[in-house]
Design an enzyme around this catalytic site. Structure first.
Site, PDB file in Angstrom:
ATOM      1  N   CYS B  37       0.816  -1.215   0.000  1.00  0.00           N
ATOM      2  CA  CYS B  37       0.000   0.000   0.000  1.00  0.00           C
ATOM      3  C   CYS B  37       0.852   1.268   0.000  1.00  0.00           C
ATOM      4  O   CYS B  37       0.328   2.373  -0.079  1.00  0.00           O
ATOM      5  CB  CYS B  37      -0.926  -0.001   1.200  1.00  0.00           C
ATOM      6  SG  CYS B  37      -0.053  -0.266   2.736  1.00  0.00           S
ATOM      7  N   ASP B  39       2.511   2.466   2.483  1.00  0.00           N
ATOM      8  CA  ASP B  39       2.526   3.130   3.791  1.00  0.00           C
ATOM      9  C   ASP B  39       3.934   3.108   4.389  1.00  0.00           C
ATOM     10  O   ASP B  39       4.654   2.121   4.263  1.00  0.00           O
ATOM     11  CB  ASP B  39       1.574   2.431   4.771  1.00  0.00           C
ATOM     12  CG  ASP B  39       0.117   2.644   4.404  1.00  0.00           C
ATOM     13  OD1 ASP B  39      -0.137   3.373   3.427  1.00  0.00           O
ATOM     14  OD2 ASP B  39      -0.754   2.085   5.082  1.00  0.00           O
ATOM     15  N   CYS B  63      -2.889   4.920   5.563  1.00  0.00           N
ATOM     16  CA  CYS B  63      -4.338   4.954   5.738  1.00  0.00           C
ATOM     17  C   CYS B  63      -4.694   5.067   7.219  1.00  0.00           C
ATOM     18  O   CYS B  63      -3.826   5.010   8.090  1.00  0.00           O
ATOM     19  CB  CYS B  63      -4.956   3.678   5.165  1.00  0.00           C
ATOM     20  SG  CYS B  63      -4.462   2.215   6.069  1.00  0.00           S
ATOM     21  N   CYS B 106      -1.490  -3.516   8.220  1.00  0.00           N
ATOM     22  CA  CYS B 106      -1.208  -2.299   8.992  1.00  0.00           C
ATOM     23  C   CYS B 106      -0.719  -2.653  10.393  1.00  0.00           C
ATOM     24  O   CYS B 106       0.173  -1.995  10.935  1.00  0.00           O
ATOM     25  CB  CYS B 106      -2.457  -1.426   9.109  1.00  0.00           C
ATOM     26  SG  CYS B 106      -3.073  -0.867   7.514  1.00  0.00           S
TER      27      CYS B 106
END
Lengths: 167, 127
Positions: B37, B39, B63, B106
């Site tokens: 993603c 991140d 996110c 995450c």
């Protein structure tokens, strides 16, 4: 049949984009579900499935990043489903700096400057990826793909900013 | 996709955002990123001479779930010893924040950030 074979291409990173597009169009015509309109239900269903596979293959091979990822998958490295994190402090620090820079973009000049630098770095990484894939340095290539994914994310952020800054 | 209330709370009021001086010997820095993603997470711990984490700060670009995961772990590790913090599992984070399967990475990012910070501290104090 893998995506390369479908187009009659050898499984390599370098490919001629125009050639790929031409072969895609040709195959699209021969497979189009309309050609099977008078066929059996089974023929129609097969045509739909083959068209879906063709589109998927074309989209995958068209972009260098997904092509590299797919090529690595064929060579036994599954990047699409991995959940491992990247822990390269130098690269990640640069990513942080990129994010800070993007957060400060507030006019067309700073946006264009960021685009230019980002695209240059992406080109360098892609050249590196090409060398690694062509010399079968697959683990190194996988790492470069991971890095390029971060760069693509940054590019996407810039595209979103573009609407605000330019229009 | 709907975020859980806890994710929204941490996202809207993130705890311990900021940075310490990474050259300070009592500061451990962990940097990790998720290619899937894009991140990026920087997590820093302030560790006492007897190995207790007295403070933690983070900076995350990502996110809502990534920000919430980092915010939560900075709260959790404060007051813990290095050995205790090392035991932290991503599943605990995911459970606390009620993360859906697509956001599990995450929580993995946050767990790996703690581990990377502790590794940095050990490297700094080796020998």
């Amino acid at each position: 049949m893998n995506h390369f074979e479908l187009f009659g291409l050898s499984a390599a990173f370098n490919l001629d984009a125009a050639e790929l597009q031409q072969r895609y169009r040709k195959l699209q015509q021969t497979m189009h579900p309309d050609r099977f309109a008078s066929g059996s239900e089974r023929d129609k269903l097969m045509a739909v499935q083959r068209t879906a596979q063709l589109n998927d293959a074309y989209q995958t091979l068209r972009s260098p990043l997904s092509r590299a990822e797919y090529l690595l998958e064929l060579r036994g490295i599954d990047l699409a489903h991995e959940q491992t994190t990247l822990q390269d402090p130098e690269f990640l620090m640069a990513q942080m700096e990129w994010r800070e820079r993007i957060a400060e973009v507030d006019d067309v000049d700073s946006l264009d400057g960021a685009y230019k630098d980002l695209q240059e770095q992406m080109r360098d990484l892609q050249d590196e990826l090409e060398r690694q894939l062509n010399s079968d340095a697959n683990d190194d290539a996988a790492n470069t793909v991971r890095k390029l994914k971060f760069m693509h994310k940054l590019h996407h952020e810039l595209e979103q900013l573009e609407e605000r800054v330019r229009y | 996709m709907a975020y859980s209330e806890k994710v929204i709370d941490h996202y809207e009021n993130p705890r311990n955002v900021g940075a310490f001086d990474k050259n300070d010997p009592s500061i451990a820095t962990g940097m990790v990123g998720a290619p899937a993603c894009g991140d990026v997470m920087k997590l820093q711990l302030k560790i006492t001479d007897d190995g207790i984490i007295e403070d933690a700060k983070f900076k995350t670009y990502g996110c809502g779930s990534a920000i919430a995961s980092s915010s939560l772990v900075t709260e959790w590790v404060k007051g813990k010893s290095i050995a205790e913090a090392e035991q932290l599992k991503n599943t605990q984070i995911a459970e606390e924040l009620a993360l859906p399967p697509v956001k599990i990475h995450c929580s993995i990012l946050a767990e790996d950030a703690i581990k990377a910070a502790i590794a940095d501290y050990k490297k700094k104090h080796a020998g």
